[in-house]
Design an enzyme around this catalytic site. Structure first.
Site, PDB file in Angstrom:
ATOM      1  CE  LYS A 125      -3.894  -1.860   2.669  1.00 53.46           C
ATOM      2  NZ  LYS A 125      -4.939  -1.753   1.641  1.00 53.46           N
ATOM      3  NE  ARG A 140     -10.549 -10.248  -2.009  1.00 55.48           N
ATOM      4  CZ  ARG A 140     -10.930  -9.350  -2.905  1.00 55.48           C
ATOM      5  NH1 ARG A 140     -11.309  -9.725  -4.118  1.00 55.48           N
ATOM      6  NH2 ARG A 140     -10.966  -8.070  -2.596  1.00 55.48           N
TER       7      ARG A 140
HETATM    8  N1  BES Z   1      -7.951  -3.960   4.441  1.00 60.31           N
HETATM    9  C1  BES Z   1      -8.149  -3.573   3.112  1.00 60.31           C
HETATM   10  C2  BES Z   1      -9.466  -2.815   2.888  1.00 60.31           C
HETATM   11  C3  BES Z   1      -9.617  -1.493   3.557  1.00 60.31           C
HETATM   12  C4  BES Z   1      -9.364  -0.337   2.866  1.00 60.31           C
HETATM   13  C5  BES Z   1     -10.076  -1.393   4.848  1.00 60.31           C
HETATM   14  C6  BES Z   1      -9.540   0.890   3.471  1.00 60.31           C
HETATM   15  C7  BES Z   1     -10.237  -0.166   5.474  1.00 60.31           C
HETATM   16  C8  BES Z   1      -9.973   0.968   4.773  1.00 60.31           C
HETATM   17  C9  BES Z   1      -8.149  -4.789   2.208  1.00 60.31           C
HETATM   18  O1  BES Z   1      -7.344  -5.830   2.606  1.00 60.31           O
HETATM   19  C10 BES Z   1      -7.654  -4.355   0.874  1.00 60.31           C
HETATM   20  O2  BES Z   1      -6.523  -3.979   0.786  1.00 60.31           O
HETATM   21  N2  BES Z   1      -8.512  -4.411  -0.132  1.00 60.31           N
HETATM   22  C11 BES Z   1      -8.141  -4.012  -1.435  1.00 60.31           C
HETATM   23  C12 BES Z   1      -8.639  -5.047  -2.403  1.00 60.31           C
HETATM   24  C13 BES Z   1      -8.129  -4.855  -3.796  1.00 60.31           C
HETATM   25  C14 BES Z   1      -6.638  -5.115  -3.840  1.00 60.31           C
HETATM   26  C15 BES Z   1      -8.856  -5.825  -4.706  1.00 60.31           C
HETATM   27  C16 BES Z   1      -8.778  -2.663  -1.716  1.00 60.31           C
HETATM   28  O3  BES Z   1      -9.920  -2.439  -1.298  1.00 60.31           O
HETATM   29  O4  BES Z   1      -8.113  -1.832  -2.301  1.00 60.31           O
HETATM   30 MN    MN Z   2      -5.341  -5.601   1.934  1.00 58.54          MN
END
Ligand code: BES
Ligand code: MN
Ligand code: ZN
Length: 479
Positions: free
Chosen positions: A256, A331
């Site tokens: 990230k 997931r």
């Molecule tokens: N933990 C994150 C989702 C999240 C984002 C929670 C912002 C709280 C605030 C999750 O693991 C994630 O990174 N999801 C990705 C999925 C994508 C790579 C398909 C996302 O939402 O960007």
């Molecule tokens: Mn994630």
């Protein structure tokens, strides 16, 4: 925070709830002059009116009917939060609540908002003593609340505080192992059983999703099983809760960008906070229900042995997944827990997860995105509980086309869909691992506040606990 009855005749801080439409009952509590002042203030649209008697402060709270019961209730909670700030400005230690309202819920709702707003996370403040809110006790008149409601209020306050504490705790002090230890402590106190699978057991079980996500971390994963099974349980098949327990989400090798998106990621175990706090409250209130909570926990890190985009992993269920983004890790761990849940032949499985930014992008920090295959009546009951508690649900569709978006060329599934519909493609992924009535709750938008919002301070909110408890308290067995 303590919640108690009081029949003392005098209280230095007294809150009187009154219906907007009928101020009359106030006559018993305040003088004629004060009554005129309240009537005038009310007509100027004030709803929280202070009457300073020098040796005591009376706070009149005017309850107005909004466009729905749900909206009225929430307005009462929010007035509770405003009065918390007012009491704090007076450094009040105790406050007495009495109600002249028609509705018997007014005191409960008001005290709920007030107490939840009074919560603080001061563990890492060296001047905590100075910063700590002075208010420690809410007192109630006998007529304003029932003993049962008082107990419920107190238990929910405790459960929500624990859930918020867990979310607020950083990774450094809340690893997967420490999270599972916290569950054990909660279980001992409330009376439920906690079994924790360690890395060796998770490996032996071949929980491939959890193990893949854990590969980039030097710390081991845990899989916690929390079980509350009272003798008087009314359900033969349990309700199973599943909570995402990513104690920190760096994104893994699909790192990230920092700081904007990583600085909230200690909260990626919020789902686990919601389900463990729910079990804690259910056990303390001795709900006659057999409930199990499952928490797969690990960090998601880009360590030298981390799983990489392109890897094909074999999940606990035996299905294969092509990992195209290591940041879609939630997931993967949830899928293994959902597969585990099959052994209980559950009546219903509900999973809570900070799963996608897409859910937050779609509806913001206002509610929970949900989806699943549960019966219409179950969905309706959940939505009603969401409205009751103002932890509202919006259901997203699980149309087949979204399922097509996670088909892989070389494995059974891939772990990301296309650029759109991300909350739903995540839900469609999970759907491959369930064979029972199930609902998925994406709490990414609501689990952590960057600024104070009503009765939710900055930090963890525990959003979802009240909705879940409302649902379980209304839950009846479908034979
Ligand atoms: N933990 C994150 C989702 C999240 C984002 C929670 C912002 C709280 C605030 C999750 O693991 C994630 O990174 N999801 C990705 C999925 C994508 C790579 C398909 C996302 O939402 O960007
Ligand atoms: Mn994630
Ligand atoms: Zn995550």
């Amino acid at each position: 925070m303590q919640f108690k009855f009081s029949n003392a005749s005098r209280h230095p801080y007294e809150i009187i709830l009154v219906d907007d439409k009928n101020l009359k009952p106030l006559n018993k509590h305040i003088s004629k002059k004060e009554f005129d002042y309240v009537s005038k203030s009310k007509s100027n649209d004030h709803s929280i009116i202070s009457l300073n008697r020098l040796d005591s402060l009376k706070i009149v709270v005017v309850v107005k009917q909004k466009k729905s019961v749900s909206a009225t209730d929430e307005a009462i909670r929010k007035m509770g939060a405003s009065v918390q700030a007012l009491l704090q400005s007076h450094k009040a230690k105790q406050a007495f609540i009495t109600s002249t309202c028609q509705s018997d819920k007014a005191s409960y709702l008001f005290a709920e908002g007030l107490s939840l707003a009074n919560y603080q996370f001061l563990k890492y403040k060296s001047d905590a003593k100075k910063l700590r809110h002075t208010l420690t006790t809410l007192l109630f008149s006998k007529a304003s609340i029932t003993a049962n409601a008082l107990q419920q209020l107190s238990v929910l306050y405790k459960a929500i505080s624990i859930a918020r504490d867990l979310v607020n705790e950083p990774l450094q002090t809340l690893t997967a192992t420490e999270l599972s230890e916290a569950f054990k402590t909660m279980g001992k106190e409330a009376g439920f059983k906690v079994t924790v699978l360690d890395k060796a057991q998770i490996t032996q079980e071949k929980m491939g999703g959890i193990l893949a996500v854990n590969r980039g971390s030097i710390l081991p994963p845990t899989f916690s099983i929390l079980e509350y099974k009272p003798k008087q349980a009314q359900n033969t098949k349990p309700v199973v809760l599943v909570g995402k327990g990513i104690v920190y989400d760096t994104g893994g090798l699909s790192l990230k960008p920092t700081p904007a998106s990583m600085d909230r990621m200690k909260s990626d175990m919020s789902g686990s906070a919601v389900v463990s706090a729910t079990l804690y409250a259910a056990a303390l209130l001795q709900l006659p229900l057999h409930i199990i909570a499952l928490v797969p926990a690990t960090e998601n890190r880009p360590g030298e042995n981390a799983y990489v985009p392109g890897d094909v992993i074999t999940m606990y269920s035996g299905k294969t997944v092509e990992v195209l983004n290591t940041d879609a890790e939630g997931r993967l761990v949830l899928a293994d827990a959902l597969h585990w849940a099959k052994r209980y032949e559950p009546a219903l499985v509900l999973d809570f997860a900070t799963l996608t930014g897409a859910a937050a992008a779609a509806i913001g920090d206002v509610g929970i995105v949900c989806m699943g295959n549960a019966e219409e009546s179950t969905k309706q009951a959940l939505k009603t509980s969401g409205d009751n508690q103002y932890e509202r649900l919006v259901e997203f569709p699980m149309w087949d086309e979204y399922g097509d978006m996670i088909k892989s060329d070389i494995a059974d599934l891939k772990n990301i869909g296309g650029p759109y519909g991300g909350a739903i493609t995540a839900g469609k992924f999970l759907e491959h691992f369930v064979d029972y009535p199930w609902m998925h709750f994406d709490i990414a938008g609501v689990s952590l506040n960057m600024s104070k919002k009503g009765y939710h301070p900055i930090g963890g909110t525990a959003f979802g606990v009240r909705m879940m408890m409302d649902f379980l308290m209304h839950y009846t067995i479908q034979k």
